[in-house]
Write a protein that holds these residues in place. Structure first.
Motif, PDB file in Angstrom:
ATOM      1  N   SER A 146       0.829  -1.207   0.000  1.00 56.25           N
ATOM      2  CA  SER A 146       0.000   0.000   0.000  1.00 56.25           C
ATOM      3  C   SER A 146       0.864   1.257   0.000  1.00 56.25           C
ATOM      4  CB  SER A 146      -0.931  -0.015   1.213  1.00 56.25           C
ATOM      5  OG  SER A 146      -1.792   1.081   1.207  1.00 56.25           O
ATOM      6  N   VAL A 147       1.934   1.269   0.795  1.00 55.62           N
ATOM      7  CA  VAL A 147       2.831   2.425   0.845  1.00 55.62           C
ATOM      8  C   VAL A 147       3.541   2.610  -0.492  1.00 55.62           C
ATOM      9  CG1 VAL A 147       4.923   3.321   1.923  1.00 55.62           C
ATOM     10  CG2 VAL A 147       3.130   2.318   3.338  1.00 55.62           C
ATOM     11  N   ALA A 148       3.960   1.492  -1.115  1.00 55.30           N
ATOM     12  CA  ALA A 148       4.640   1.583  -2.410  1.00 55.30           C
ATOM     13  C   ALA A 148       3.714   2.164  -3.473  1.00 55.30           C
ATOM     14  CB  ALA A 148       5.136   0.198  -2.825  1.00 55.30           C
ATOM     15  N   ARG A 149       2.471   1.755  -3.455  1.00 52.74           N
ATOM     16  CA  ARG A 149       1.517   2.302  -4.419  1.00 52.74           C
ATOM     17  C   ARG A 149       1.330   3.805  -4.200  1.00 52.74           C
ATOM     18  NH1 ARG A 149      -1.808  -2.084  -2.629  1.00 52.74           N
ATOM     19  NH2 ARG A 149      -1.435  -3.949  -3.901  1.00 52.74           N
ATOM     20  N   ALA A 150       1.217   4.196  -2.913  1.00 49.45           N
ATOM     21  CA  ALA A 150       1.032   5.623  -2.613  1.00 49.45           C
ATOM     22  C   ALA A 150       2.221   6.444  -3.081  1.00 49.45           C
ATOM     23  CB  ALA A 150       0.797   5.801  -1.116  1.00 49.45           C
ATOM     24  N   ARG A 151       3.422   5.949  -2.839  1.00 47.80           N
ATOM     25  CA  ARG A 151       4.617   6.693  -3.242  1.00 47.80           C
ATOM     26  C   ARG A 151       4.707   6.763  -4.763  1.00 47.80           C
ATOM     27  NH1 ARG A 151       8.712   3.997   1.226  1.00 47.80           N
ATOM     28  NH2 ARG A 151       8.013   5.266   3.009  1.00 47.80           N
ATOM     29  N   ALA A 152       4.383   5.634  -5.417  1.00 49.05           N
ATOM     30  CA  ALA A 152       4.416   5.647  -6.875  1.00 49.05           C
ATOM     31  C   ALA A 152       3.384   6.621  -7.436  1.00 49.05           C
ATOM     32  CB  ALA A 152       4.160   4.235  -7.399  1.00 49.05           C
ATOM     33  N   ALA A 153       2.218   6.684  -6.787  1.00 50.16           N
ATOM     34  CA  ALA A 153       1.179   7.605  -7.247  1.00 50.16           C
ATOM     35  C   ALA A 153       1.608   9.060  -7.053  1.00 50.16           C
ATOM     36  CB  ALA A 153      -0.122   7.325  -6.515  1.00 50.16           C
TER      37      ALA A 153
END
Length: 982
Positions: A972-979
């Protein structure tokens, strides 16, 4: 050479047809011979019945084997030596119908052997005492032969005694049988005498009846004579007499005729009775004759008894003789023991003499060597005398050579120091070169990672894009994950190139896992996780939520993540379980009911975890109620706390990666975060919501939601917080499901159950709508707090390798609760009438309170733990019970179905079977599981102990669960950072 005794096992008994001698098994010492001994076997004829009894008793009471310990050759050697030793050792019975055997032992050569053995012993002792020289082998063999002969005589005497005792038993049994027959005949004789006396009395009575009959006959005859004399009257008066006679006859009374008829009948009856009496007398005479024959048989039996008594006396005399033989046997044993001790002494002396001889030989050899050395020294002395003249010159030469050697040693030391300095310089240069090389490698690697991969053809990147799109269409990959991977392909990221090269030869599942790890790997060493909850074990605990929060936080902390907890400051917490509790100087203000309220913040550690306690300075004393839950304004209390917790994070400037809220009490965090606090700058976190039990959803009128600052009009909608069952109410749990990035529950099976209309309690449609972010993760237990090997609450600590302490804890809990200790090992199933009987029942107590120490003791004491739940989201009790060696009996629902596998279920691998389960929620289902458990416990003790050992070693710690949460957090954190980067 030391003499060794042989091992001999004799199995005796009555001789049988076709056997030459009793069974004999032996293991004699090497090159030993058996001395001859003669024994005669005398047969004794008995009756067929005694023979049968003797055979039966012989088969049941076989005498025990006799063992003389020793060592030697194999078992067949002695059998051959016995057959070949002497034909007089054993003589076989010639008659085939002889079953009993009496053995008489006659030692024909005993005196001669004893005399020769004593003479030989005296001679041997004299030789040893006088000269101390080594004994000859022949004398030792003679001595051993004497001992063997004595042992054989002892064995034969034992056999004779056993046979005599058997004959005595047979005779006594025959005597008892004869005595029984005599008693029967005496009883028959007494009966016959009584019948004779009765017959004599009947005969006397018949004689009296005959006398009376004779008298009656005489009277009738006399009466007939008188009538004939009266008829002899004159002829002239005949007519008158006839007329008168007819008148007399006519005038005779009727009584005369009747009396005559009665007498005739009585006479006929007497005749019949007389005939029957004669027949009885004849029968009695016949019986008397048979009695006389019986008397003759009794006399014969008396004679036989006399003969048997005489035979018994003979046997008793033989028995006394055999007892004397036994006494002699005991004396022989003592003599054998003395002889054996003497033999051992002789052997020790022999060994000692041998050692002395060996030492003497060694001394002679040493003397010869010394003599040779002396000769050499004399020769060297002569040579030294020759060179004595030039000794001074040699001394000067030696001094000169020593000086040169000293100079060479100094030069060598200086060269070593120079070489060592050169080596140090070389090592330093090599280290410097290695450091430079490593730094260059790191820079090159970093530069390679930062730079795109331009040397691969476009077809390579196209294949990767097609692969990711295929996984997405096949629903093997989520949309967010596919988006991140596509972006990495478009940018030609070297990490995705390396991942592809690492997994190109692996299976599709392994390749997918490699790419997912690539996008979920955190860029920092650990995550920053903040838990906001209403419970925390052990300071504020009502149910399993407190245990879950503590266990999960400690497991995440061990994995290198920063974990903090925010909790209400209740007045009823266990403050003694906190460390370093103190109040902060800063005051946090939070909005509620249209105004700002101050909150006092406390900090402390619980189980090594940093905890923030929020104390609202509210006039309603929201958390000073004496209990955690159950107040009329719980919706108000916990919505206030949820906003105050987010205010604390905002005002303190914290930037957590994950905000994890639990159950409906802190479900307000999710909509508050996205609607109010993300716009204010608290936007670094992803929201994770865990519902531990969907039975409790905290619904309230929609108007109450405005107190914490949320927009009722925006949120009281079907796609947000509006309750699915009541349109005028809001549902905090539904709001958390909608507004959270991650939604979890406490077991995979429960996650499937709540997506149905029956298990979801109205939220099944919402959960199905958000199923992509909804997952079930089985809880664990805190294996440090629940550890029977270190549990301070227990009477005796124990482990899976030492279960003795479990029995001690069972006895201790029964003493503590006042239960009966009459049978502490029977499984209890007495639940009927418990409401009326629990106070005085021997085996049952009903305790309606929570007691931490008592719960530990109960887990340690019980053998079985019953969990017949209608529904169970996860359940920690079954895990704790197994940790303490208690076998769970549970219904297959929720987390129980994910953690308990039936021992009789063949579809489950045997290493995972750990309890007893049932499916139907009724009495029949529970009773079936209980019966199987009780049968296993009572009939398979060893298997039960293996099951206890297995369940105590099952991994129920938080490590596997924490790993799954870590993966969810990281993705979830990786997706947020990528977004954010895009």
């Amino acid at each position: 050479m030391a003499a060794t005794a042989s091992t001999c096992l004799l199995s005796g008994g009555p001789s049988r047809r076709g056997s030459s001698f009793p069974r004999l098994f032996a293991s004699p010492a090497s090159h030993r011979r058996l001395l001859p001994a003669s024994c005669k076997m005398r047969q004794r004829s008995l009756s067929s019945r005694s023979r049968r009894q003797q055979v039966k008793r012989a088969s049941q009471d076989r005498p025990p084997s006799m063992v003389v310990n020793g060592e030697g050759e194999d078992d067949g050697a002695l059998a051959e030596s016995v057959h070949g030793a002497d034909p007089e050792i054993v003589s076989e019975s010639k008659e085939d119908d002889a079953d009993g055997v009496v053995i008489d032992v006659e030692n024909q050569n005993a005196d001669r052997n004893e005399a020769s053995s004593s003479a030989a012993m005296e001679m041997n002792l004299a030789i040893i005492n006088d000269t101390g020289q080594q004994l000859s082998g022949i004398q030792v063999e003679d001595l051993m032969g004497m001992i063997k002969n004595a042992e054989k005589n002892i064995l034969l005497l034992n056999q004779a005694r056993v046979s005599a005792l058997k004959d005595l038993d047979n005779i006594l049994s025959e005597k008892e049988a004869l005595q029984g027959e005599i008693n029967n005949l005496e009883m028959k004789l007494a009966e016959t005498d009584a019948r004779i006396r009765v017959a004599a009395q009947e005969k006397m009575h018949a004689e009296l009846l005959e006398d009376q009959l004779e008298k009656l006959r005489n009277e009738l005859i006399q009466r007939g004579g008188i009538e004939r004399s009266e008829l002899g009257i004159e002829t002239n008066e005949l007519g008158n007499y006839e007329i008168q006679n007819n008148q007399l006859i006519a005038e005779k009374p009727l009584s005369y005729h009747s009396s005559t008829h009665f007498i005739n009948e009585e006479l006929s009856s007497l005749r019949e009775e007389n005939v029957s009496l004669k027949n009885d007398i004849e029968a009695l005479k016949a019986e008397l004759n048979s009695v006389k024959d019986t008397d003759e048989r009794v006399m014969v039996l008396e004679k036989q008894r006399f003969h048997l008594e005489s035979a018994l006396k003979d046997l008793e005399s033989k028995l006394s003789v055999s007892q004397e033989d036994v006494s002699k046997l005991s004396s022989l044993k003592f003599e054998h023991k003395d002889l054996w001790e003497k033999v051992e002494t002789l052997q020790l002396l022999l060994d000692k003499a041998t050692k002395q001889a060996d030492q003497a030989i060694l001394g002679l050899q040493q003397n010869q060597e010394l003599r040779k050395k002396v000769d050499k020294l004399e020769q060297s002395l002569e040579e030294a005398n020759v060179y004595k003249v030039s000794s001074e010159k040699l001394q000067q030469y030696n001094e000169l050579m020593q000086q040169k050697i000293k100079l060479l040693e100094e030069r060598l030391q200086r060269s070593d120091e120079e070489i060592h300095s050169y080596v140090q310089l070389y090592q330093e240069s090599v280290k410097e070169f290695q450091d430079t090389l490593n730094s260059l490698k790191e820079k090159s690697k970093k530069r390679m990672l930062d730079e795109p991969v331009d040397d691969m053809p476009r077809e390579f990147w196209s294949r990767l894009l097609l692969k990711f799109d295929g996984w997405l269409l096949e629903k093997k990959l989520s949309t967010d994950d596919a988006k991140i991977l596509r972006e990495m392909v478009w940018s030609r990221d070297r990490r995705i190139y390396d991942a592809y090269m690492a997994c190109k030869d692996k299976s599709e599942r392994e390749a997918m896992a490699t790419f997912l790890r690539l996008i979920s790997a955190p860029s920092s060493p650990g995550l920053y996780v903040v838990h906001i909850a209403a419970e925390l074990a052990p300071v504020a605990k009502v149910g399993g939520l407190g245990d879950v929060l503590t266990g999960l936080s400690k497991a995440l902390q061990k994995r290198g993540h920063l974990v903090e907890i925010i909790l209400p400051k209740y007045d009823c917490m266990q403050y003694e379980r906190m460390q370093d509790l103190r109040a902060l100087d800063a005051v946090v203000e939070s909005y509620f009911d249209g105004r700002l309220y101050k909150n006092k913040v406390w900090v402390g550690t619980v189980e090594g975890l940093p905890v923030y306690f929020i104390e609202p300075l509210h006039p309603d004393k929201l958390f000073w109620r004496g209990q955690l839950y159950g107040e009329h304004d719980d919706f108000k209390r916990f919505s206030f706390f949820s906003r105050a917790a987010l205010e604390l994070l905002l005002q303190s400037g914290k930037k957590p990666d994950i905000i994890h809220c639990h159950d409906w009490q802190t479900a307000f965090v999710a909509p508050l975060y996205w609607d109010l606090y993300a716009p204010k700058g608290l936007n670094s976190a992803r929201i994770c919501f865990t519902c531990h039990n969907f039975e409790y959803q905290g619904t309230a009128p929609a108007s109450e939601l405005a107190s914490c600052g949320l927009d009722v009009q925006e949120l009281n909608r079907p796609d947000r917080m509006q309750d699915n069952l009541a349109l005028d109410r809001v549902n905090p749990v539904k709001g958390a499901v909608v507004f959270s990035n991650i939604v979890t529950t406490v077991s995979p099976t429960y996650a499937q159950e709540v997506r149905t209309a029956e298990g979801g309690k109205g939220l099944h449609s919402t959960l199905n709508l958000h199923s992509k972010k909804f997952v079930g993760i089985l809880n664990g237990i805190d294996t440090d707090a629940w550890n029977p090997a270190t549990d301070a609450f227990l009477e005796v600590q124990y482990s899976s390798n030492d279960l003795q302490g479990k029995a001690e804890n069972k006895r201790a809990i029964r003493r503590q609760l006042g239960l009966s200790s009459a049978n502490a090992w029977k499984p209890m199933r007495e639940f009927e009438g418990i409401a009326n009987q629990f106070e005085n029942h021997d085996d049952i107590r009903l305790i309606l309170k929570y007691d931490e120490s008592l719960s530990h003791r109960i887990y340690a004491a019980c053998d079985m733990f019953i969990i017949p739940s209608i529904f169970e989201p996860c359940g920690l009790t079954q895990m704790i019970a197994m940790r303490y060696g208690s076998i769970p009996i549970a219904r297959k629902t929720g987390g129980l179905n994910d953690s308990i596998f039936d021992v009789d279920d063949d579809t489950i691998p045997i290493q995972f079977r750990n309890g007893f389960t049932f499916l139907n929620a009724d009495e029949q289902g529970l009773n079936g599981a209980l019966e199987r458990a009780f049968t296993h416990y009572n009939n398979n003790g060893e298997s039960w102990q293996q099951l206890v050992h297995k369940v105590m070693n099952i991994e129920f710690s938080w490590d596997p669960s924490a790993s799954q949460y870590e993966e969810l957090y990281s993705k979830s954190v990786a997706r947020a950072r990528a977004a954010r980067q895009t």
